[in-house]
Design a protein around this motif. Structure first.
Motif, PDB file in Angstrom:
ATOM      1  N   GLN A 341     -10.723  28.353 -19.821  1.00  0.00           N
ATOM      2  CA  GLN A 341     -11.514  29.489 -20.275  1.00  0.00           C
ATOM      3  C   GLN A 341     -12.850  28.970 -20.798  1.00  0.00           C
ATOM      4  N   GLY A 342     -13.792  29.840 -20.945  1.00  0.00           N
ATOM      5  CA  GLY A 342     -15.073  29.360 -21.451  1.00  0.00           C
ATOM      6  C   GLY A 342     -16.107  30.455 -21.430  1.00  0.00           C
ATOM      7  N   TRP A 343     -17.220  30.181 -22.094  1.00  0.00           N
ATOM      8  CA  TRP A 343     -18.289  31.161 -22.113  1.00  0.00           C
ATOM      9  C   TRP A 343     -19.338  30.879 -21.039  1.00  0.00           C
ATOM     10  N   THR A 344     -19.141  29.779 -20.312  1.00  0.00           N
ATOM     11  CA  THR A 344     -20.148  29.449 -19.309  1.00  0.00           C
ATOM     12  C   THR A 344     -20.087  30.449 -18.158  1.00  0.00           C
ATOM     13  N   SER A 345     -21.247  30.795 -17.648  1.00  0.00           N
ATOM     14  CA  SER A 345     -21.320  31.686 -16.501  1.00  0.00           C
ATOM     15  C   SER A 345     -21.383  30.836 -15.239  1.00  0.00           C
ATOM     16  N   PHE A 346     -21.772  31.423 -14.161  1.00  0.00           N
ATOM     17  CA  PHE A 346     -21.961  30.692 -12.902  1.00  0.00           C
ATOM     18  C   PHE A 346     -22.808  29.460 -13.136  1.00  0.00           C
ATOM     19  N   ASP A 347     -22.234  28.301 -13.017  1.00  0.00           N
ATOM     20  CA  ASP A 347     -22.961  27.059 -13.221  1.00  0.00           C
ATOM     21  C   ASP A 347     -22.076  25.946 -12.703  1.00  0.00           C
ATOM     22  N   ALA A 348     -22.297  25.589 -11.478  1.00  0.00           N
ATOM     23  CA  ALA A 348     -21.418  24.608 -10.853  1.00  0.00           C
ATOM     24  C   ALA A 348     -22.090  23.255 -10.808  1.00  0.00           C
ATOM     25  N   SER A 349     -21.398  22.264 -11.262  1.00  0.00           N
ATOM     26  CA  SER A 349     -21.942  20.913 -11.225  1.00  0.00           C
ATOM     27  C   SER A 349     -21.002  20.034 -10.434  1.00  0.00           C
TER      28      SER A 349
ATOM     29  N   GLU B   8     -23.097  39.016   6.201  1.00  0.00           N
ATOM     30  CA  GLU B   8     -22.097  38.906   5.136  1.00  0.00           C
ATOM     31  C   GLU B   8     -22.771  38.462   3.847  1.00  0.00           C
ATOM     32  N   ARG B   9     -22.309  39.037   2.766  1.00  0.00           N
ATOM     33  CA  ARG B   9     -22.852  38.644   1.468  1.00  0.00           C
ATOM     34  C   ARG B   9     -21.707  38.475   0.477  1.00  0.00           C
ATOM     35  N   THR B  10     -21.545  37.273   0.000  1.00  0.00           N
ATOM     36  CA  THR B  10     -20.536  37.015  -1.020  1.00  0.00           C
ATOM     37  C   THR B  10     -21.270  36.667  -2.302  1.00  0.00           C
ATOM     38  N   ALA B  11     -21.025  37.418  -3.362  1.00  0.00           N
ATOM     39  CA  ALA B  11     -21.725  37.159  -4.618  1.00  0.00           C
ATOM     40  C   ALA B  11     -21.286  35.817  -5.194  1.00  0.00           C
ATOM     41  N   LEU B  12     -22.265  35.075  -5.731  1.00  0.00           N
ATOM     42  CA  LEU B  12     -21.953  33.754  -6.284  1.00  0.00           C
ATOM     43  C   LEU B  12     -20.977  33.852  -7.450  1.00  0.00           C
ATOM     44  N   GLU B  13     -21.065  34.960  -8.191  1.00  0.00           N
ATOM     45  CA  GLU B  13     -20.181  35.112  -9.353  1.00  0.00           C
ATOM     46  C   GLU B  13     -18.712  35.181  -8.945  1.00  0.00           C
ATOM     47  N   GLU B  14     -18.478  35.577  -7.669  1.00  0.00           N
ATOM     48  CA  GLU B  14     -17.089  35.690  -7.221  1.00  0.00           C
ATOM     49  C   GLU B  14     -16.409  34.327  -7.111  1.00  0.00           C
ATOM     50  N   MET B  15     -17.243  33.291  -6.905  1.00  0.00           N
ATOM     51  CA  MET B  15     -16.678  31.946  -6.776  1.00  0.00           C
ATOM     52  C   MET B  15     -16.425  31.390  -8.176  1.00  0.00           C
ATOM     53  N   GLY B  16     -15.395  30.581  -8.298  1.00  0.00           N
ATOM     54  CA  GLY B  16     -15.183  29.895  -9.569  1.00  0.00           C
ATOM     55  C   GLY B  16     -16.268  28.862  -9.773  1.00  0.00           C
ATOM     56  N   GLU B  17     -16.416  28.403 -10.992  1.00  0.00           N
ATOM     57  CA  GLU B  17     -17.478  27.481 -11.368  1.00  0.00           C
ATOM     58  C   GLU B  17     -17.460  26.211 -10.510  1.00  0.00           C
ATOM     59  N   PHE B  18     -16.321  25.601 -10.370  1.00  0.00           N
ATOM     60  CA  PHE B  18     -16.262  24.344  -9.636  1.00  0.00           C
ATOM     61  C   PHE B  18     -15.904  24.555  -8.162  1.00  0.00           C
ATOM     62  N   ALA B  19     -15.323  25.721  -7.876  1.00  0.00           N
ATOM     63  CA  ALA B  19     -14.986  26.037  -6.484  1.00  0.00           C
ATOM     64  C   ALA B  19     -16.263  26.125  -5.649  1.00  0.00           C
TER      65      ALA B  19
END
Lengths: 351, 351
Positions: A341-349, B8-19
């Protein structure tokens, strides 16, 4: 909220294209033997001899990762470097060089960039890293920072996320949750300031956590401590996103499970007090609050005697077989699954 | 102007942070022996053995360095890598790894980032470089790209900007001005498109220069050619800002002067035709138009026989004593001082 002490404003357009970077980087002496050529050519040239080269990079975006209304530019420069060096230390390596790129809109005067680079310079000086390159460009809006940090290590010393074994001790440096609670205090003062711009907040009771937010320190000292203690962690990661997320990375990469003991999580008294004031659970803050830049590692039980009682390190759990999964054992002795869980939003590293 | 084939448009928010980063980087195999650990830990680990490490970094900002209304994202990814590799080749080195950070606003669907990474992947494949890290984050507006490229070279092979001597030949690869004129064509078509969105421009007469703008190629082949010819340039730089600016960098860093002969500047016929059409002086375009990513170097006269007549190289002048200054000898045999004029705005790069 923060007094603007910079009364002088020099427009960036007034500087010549290359004069600007010359001006901003003039106070960066080279201190590392491995830096053969720093700034001034098409690329930097480094010589790590028989050591391996460590590389990590990070991007910070105004309005996403930082808020200039309470983050002084000098602190921002310093903190941006810390975030990168922390990744190098998490490999059990020595940080040696950085390259800094920054994009700013024309509303930034030269003096603002000077402040930013002063923070970079302070970090370089204290952590003995050389500035070896970068880019300073204009943005259509806001400020963006991209830093690449390089380091060196003997191959045998490098610690990955993947080396943890069942029964290894789970160990964390320093204390957790401070940076997140410092952010809460600063956000609250920003709201107060919006209502009453003449308010003079007394942040002194919160100085520890505000400093954890504004001026974090990467744990170079812990890497040196391990060397001195002759302890090589079996796996290591830095805590940028929160304890639970990082534990899960170690578990996934090492294919092990984990028992984390809630009562063992190190919390500074200021964090506990602030959590009570903000009515937030302090364990949740430690698990999910980011930006502490502490090191989380696993250590073989045979090294227990070397680390026990060390004030810089807390043993907070142990690793288990993969099949057992990752859990936290609460103060009430309940066993609950760890979640990222976390407060981070979309931010993939990727690092 | 450019048809949006991506329905096709997939919103970035739909993906998990590391996915997200796992997904975007799944098609990046490691090909270099020097890459010990690429993506997936706190940092990458590289091993350049007895070679030196080359590092360069560059930041590209939407609305400043590129315009997505005519720059397809796949081309943008490819070009961004080229701009960085070009700096490595300008050191007479081999490019080996890149780290890519990108910030995009939420208006970008996943499919747009996939296109961008497809361009990166193509560049990695063709130029044999490994993606070893990076960051994918959100921006409040627009797209920002920061790439760090790494390379390797034997110390004796590295060519700096500072090694030119009086009487050395001034040599440039390929031809100049194409990228700038391609940009003019694309900008004009954009204006036409604004007035009449149904217009179908015929860009075929301009295909060479449009390709120079949209899909430049870093000159890895020239570094390999020099190796084959057993020529080591005395100084080298890549042409990102325009010929005159780069010549002046070589002169300043090497403390020499220069005579550039206008009639020797290599121009493609398409560039000449486009210059006539746009009523721009073709020499001015070669001197000041950026983004050609050709290599400019100085070569000792003793190597003249090795390079003369080579279709990839043009001898465009020679270096002189510092006191003589940097000049262009025009077709009318007038000698005029070289100036770093250009269309670039505030954009300072330390490399």
């Amino acid at each position: 909220m923060l007094e603007d002490k910079n009364q002088e404003r020099t427009a960036l357009e007034e500087m010549g294209e290359f004069a600007l970077i010359d001006h901003l980087t003039q106070n960066f002496p080279v201190s590392r033997e491995s830096t053969l050529k720093a700034i001034g050519d098409d690329a930097a040239v480094l010589d790590f001899k028989d050591k391996k080269t460590i590389v990590t990079t990070d991007m910070l975006v105004e309005g996403v990762h930082f808020d200039l209304s309470y983050m002084p530019l000098k602190h921002l420069g310093y903190k941006a470097v810390m975030a990168n060096l922390s990744d190098v230390y998490a490999m059990n390596a020595t940080a040696t060089q950085i390259a800094v790129s920054v994009a700013v809109s024309n509303r930034f005067p030269l003096e603002a960039l000077e402040e930013f680079y002063a923070g970079i310079a302070l970090a370089c000086q204290i952590f003995k890293v050389d500035l070896i390159g970068g880019d300073t460009t204009s943005s259509t809006t806001g400020m963006l920072i991209s830093i690449t940090a390089l380091g060196e290590a003997q191959e045998d010393d490098i610690v990955y996320r993947s080396g943890a074994k069942p029964n290894d001790l789970l160990v964390v440096s320093g204390d957790l949750g401070g940076a997140y609670m410092g952010l809460q205090v600063l956000e609250r003062e920003k709201e107060v300031f919006k209502v009453n711009p003449n308010s003079q907040p007394d942040l002194s009771p919160y100085s520890y956590i505000v400093e954890r937010q504004l001026k974090p320190e990467a744990r170079k000292d812990i890497v040196e401590l391990f060397k001195k203690l002759e302890v090589r962690p079996t796996a290591m990661i830095d805590i940028s996103d929160g304890l639970s997320s990082e534990i899960l990375h170690l578990c996934k990469n090492s294919e092990v499970g984990c028992n984390l003991f809630e009562e063992k999580i190190p919390l500074d008294p200021t964090v506990i007090t602030a959590c009570e004031e903000f009515k937030i659970d302090s364990t949740l803050v430690a698990l999910s609050g980011g930006e502490d830049y502490e090191l989380l590692c696993t250590i073989d039980q045979k090294d227990f005697d070397k680390i026990k009682g060390n004030p810089n390190l807390s043993i907070i759990g142990h690793m288990t077989d993969n099949a057992e999964g990752a859990h936290m054992v609460t103060r009430a002795n309940a066993k609950i699954p760890l979640k990222a869980q976390g407060w981070t939003s979309f931010d993939a590293s990727s690092q």
